[in-house]
Enzyme design. Structure first.
Site, PDB file in Angstrom:
ATOM      1  N   CYS A   9       0.838  -1.201   0.000  1.00 18.82           N
ATOM      2  CA  CYS A   9       0.000   0.000   0.000  1.00 18.82           C
ATOM      3  C   CYS A   9       0.874   1.254   0.000  1.00 18.82           C
ATOM      4  O   CYS A   9       1.693   1.456   0.893  1.00 18.82           O
ATOM      5  CB  CYS A   9      -0.901  -0.013   1.236  1.00 18.82           C
ATOM      6  SG  CYS A   9      -1.776   1.540   1.463  1.00 18.82           S
ATOM      7  N   CYS A  12       0.545   3.439   3.177  1.00 14.26           N
ATOM      8  CA  CYS A  12       1.252   2.852   4.331  1.00 14.26           C
ATOM      9  C   CYS A  12       2.742   3.145   4.218  1.00 14.26           C
ATOM     10  O   CYS A  12       3.394   3.491   5.217  1.00 14.26           O
ATOM     11  CB  CYS A  12       1.027   1.347   4.396  1.00 14.26           C
ATOM     12  SG  CYS A  12      -0.559   0.873   5.123  1.00 14.26           S
ATOM     13  N   ASP A  35      -0.599  16.555  -1.335  1.00 13.18           N
ATOM     14  CA  ASP A  35      -1.009  15.736  -2.490  1.00 13.18           C
ATOM     15  C   ASP A  35      -0.047  16.021  -3.644  1.00 13.18           C
ATOM     16  O   ASP A  35       0.303  17.166  -3.918  1.00 13.18           O
ATOM     17  CB  ASP A  35      -2.451  16.068  -2.893  1.00 13.18           C
ATOM     18  CG  ASP A  35      -3.041  15.011  -3.824  1.00 13.18           C
ATOM     19  OD1 ASP A  35      -3.977  14.301  -3.399  1.00 13.18           O
ATOM     20  OD2 ASP A  35      -2.554  14.890  -4.973  1.00 13.18           O
ATOM     21  N   HIS A  51      -3.689   0.619   8.353  1.00 16.46           N
ATOM     22  CA  HIS A  51      -4.213   0.376   7.009  1.00 16.46           C
ATOM     23  C   HIS A  51      -5.696   0.027   7.086  1.00 16.46           C
ATOM     24  O   HIS A  51      -6.068  -1.061   7.511  1.00 16.46           O
ATOM     25  CB  HIS A  51      -3.447  -0.756   6.319  1.00 16.46           C
ATOM     26  CG  HIS A  51      -3.941  -1.041   4.937  1.00 16.46           C
ATOM     27  ND1 HIS A  51      -3.618  -0.241   3.862  1.00 16.46           N
ATOM     28  CD2 HIS A  51      -4.753  -2.013   4.451  1.00 16.46           C
ATOM     29  CE1 HIS A  51      -4.213  -0.710   2.770  1.00 16.46           C
ATOM     30  NE2 HIS A  51      -4.906  -1.794   3.111  1.00 16.46           N
ATOM     31  N   HIS A 102      -6.444   3.117   0.607  1.00 18.07           N
ATOM     32  CA  HIS A 102      -6.109   3.355   2.016  1.00 18.07           C
ATOM     33  C   HIS A 102      -6.894   4.613   2.377  1.00 18.07           C
ATOM     34  O   HIS A 102      -6.678   5.675   1.769  1.00 18.07           O
ATOM     35  CB  HIS A 102      -4.594   3.551   2.176  1.00 18.07           C
ATOM     36  CG  HIS A 102      -4.128   3.802   3.590  1.00 18.07           C
ATOM     37  ND1 HIS A 102      -3.125   3.074   4.196  1.00 18.07           N
ATOM     38  CD2 HIS A 102      -4.519   4.722   4.497  1.00 18.07           C
ATOM     39  CE1 HIS A 102      -2.928   3.549   5.423  1.00 18.07           C
ATOM     40  NE2 HIS A 102      -3.765   4.548   5.633  1.00 18.07           N
ATOM     41  N   HIS A 104      -8.437   7.954   3.278  1.00 17.49           N
ATOM     42  CA  HIS A 104      -7.781   9.262   3.392  1.00 17.49           C
ATOM     43  C   HIS A 104      -8.794  10.379   3.256  1.00 17.49           C
ATOM     44  O   HIS A 104      -9.777  10.262   2.533  1.00 17.49           O
ATOM     45  CB  HIS A 104      -6.677   9.426   2.339  1.00 17.49           C
ATOM     46  CG  HIS A 104      -7.119   9.131   0.935  1.00 17.49           C
ATOM     47  ND1 HIS A 104      -7.241   7.844   0.451  1.00 17.49           N
ATOM     48  CD2 HIS A 104      -7.473   9.943  -0.083  1.00 17.49           C
ATOM     49  CE1 HIS A 104      -7.646   7.883  -0.806  1.00 17.49           C
ATOM     50  NE2 HIS A 104      -7.813   9.138  -1.165  1.00 17.49           N
TER      51      HIS A 104
HETATM   52  P1  AMP Z   1      -8.481   9.473  -4.179  1.00 15.01           P
HETATM   53  O1  AMP Z   1      -8.738   9.663  -5.649  1.00 15.01           O
HETATM   54  O2  AMP Z   1      -9.516  10.090  -3.292  1.00 15.01           O
HETATM   55  O3  AMP Z   1      -8.217   8.028  -3.844  1.00 15.01           O
HETATM   56  O4  AMP Z   1      -7.171  10.305  -3.869  1.00 15.01           O
HETATM   57  C1  AMP Z   1      -5.884   9.801  -4.051  1.00 15.01           C
HETATM   58  C2  AMP Z   1      -4.959  10.991  -4.052  1.00 15.01           C
HETATM   59  O5  AMP Z   1      -3.646  10.530  -3.806  1.00 15.01           O
HETATM   60  C3  AMP Z   1      -4.916  11.761  -5.374  1.00 15.01           C
HETATM   61  O6  AMP Z   1      -5.305  13.117  -5.140  1.00 15.01           O
HETATM   62  C4  AMP Z   1      -3.451  11.652  -5.801  1.00 15.01           C
HETATM   63  O7  AMP Z   1      -2.967  12.826  -6.397  1.00 15.01           O
HETATM   64  C5  AMP Z   1      -2.756  11.358  -4.475  1.00 15.01           C
HETATM   65  N1  AMP Z   1      -1.490  10.647  -4.566  1.00 15.01           N
HETATM   66  C6  AMP Z   1      -1.243   9.487  -5.210  1.00 15.01           C
HETATM   67  N2  AMP Z   1       0.034   9.112  -5.040  1.00 15.01           N
HETATM   68  C7  AMP Z   1       0.622  10.054  -4.243  1.00 15.01           C
HETATM   69  C8  AMP Z   1       1.919  10.242  -3.700  1.00 15.01           C
HETATM   70  N3  AMP Z   1       2.917   9.370  -3.929  1.00 15.01           N
HETATM   71  N4  AMP Z   1       2.159  11.332  -2.932  1.00 15.01           N
HETATM   72  C9  AMP Z   1       1.169  12.224  -2.690  1.00 15.01           C
HETATM   73  N5  AMP Z   1      -0.095  12.098  -3.167  1.00 15.01           N
HETATM   74  C10 AMP Z   1      -0.366  11.037  -3.934  1.00 15.01           C
HETATM   75 ZN    ZN Z   2      -2.300   1.285   3.662  1.00 18.57          ZN
END
Ligand code: AMP
Ligand code: ZN
Length: 118
Positions: A9, A12, A35, A51, A102, A104
């Site tokens: 993940c 995580c 983000d 998780h 995960h 958020h």
């Molecule tokens: P969701 O679409 O609600 O699942 O949001 C996932 C979010 O994670 C998106 O806004 C992505 O831009 C963000 N994201 C994905 N990978 C990373 C990363 N490595 N670092 C920071 N944000 C990330």
């Molecule tokens: Zn996780």
């Protein structure tokens, strides 16, 4: 340490410091970071260190943790001076637009938000 699903993940790994991120807030229960693809001038993700795949997967025992995540969003907003308002978003499951499995919260700020979201 973490096991099972959590081992693959990305959030995580970010919370454990194994994948780099720009930390915004952290405590024993939660980790918040910028983000990577911001949708507003301030776009912070708040994740539980545990998780949990999605809100749908949160159990009765997670009620206090869910409250802590919301408090964390408000605390970050206060520290960032978002006195005029901000938005907190939780995408849940496929139709909810969740892309990372995960749980958020998104904290979005420093712009006028519109309603309804898509
Ligand atoms: P969701 O679409 O609600 O699942 O949001 C996932 C979010 O994670 C998106 O806004 C992505 O831009 C963000 N994201 C994905 N990978 C990373 C990363 N490595 N670092 C920071 N944000 C990330
Ligand atoms: Zn996780």
């Amino acid at each position: 340490m973490y096991t099972g699903q959590a081992m693959s993940c990305i959030f995580c790994k970010i919370a454990a410091g194994e994948i780099p991120s720009t930390a915004v807030y952290q405590d024993e229960l939660a980790y918040a970071f910028a983000d990577i693809n911001p949708k507003a001038p301030i776009h912070v993700l708040i994740v539980p260190r545990e998780h949990i795949v999605s809100l749908s997967d949160a159990a009765q025992d997670h009620r206090a943790l869910l409250g802590h995540l919301l408090w964390t969003a408000a605390e970050i907003a206060r520290k960032k001076g978002l006195d005029k308002g901000y938005r907190v978003v939780l995408n849940n499951g496929e139709l909810g637009g969740q892309t990372v499995d995960h749980l958020h919260l998104h904290l979005l700020g420093e712009q006028q938000m519109t309603w309804p979201p898509g």
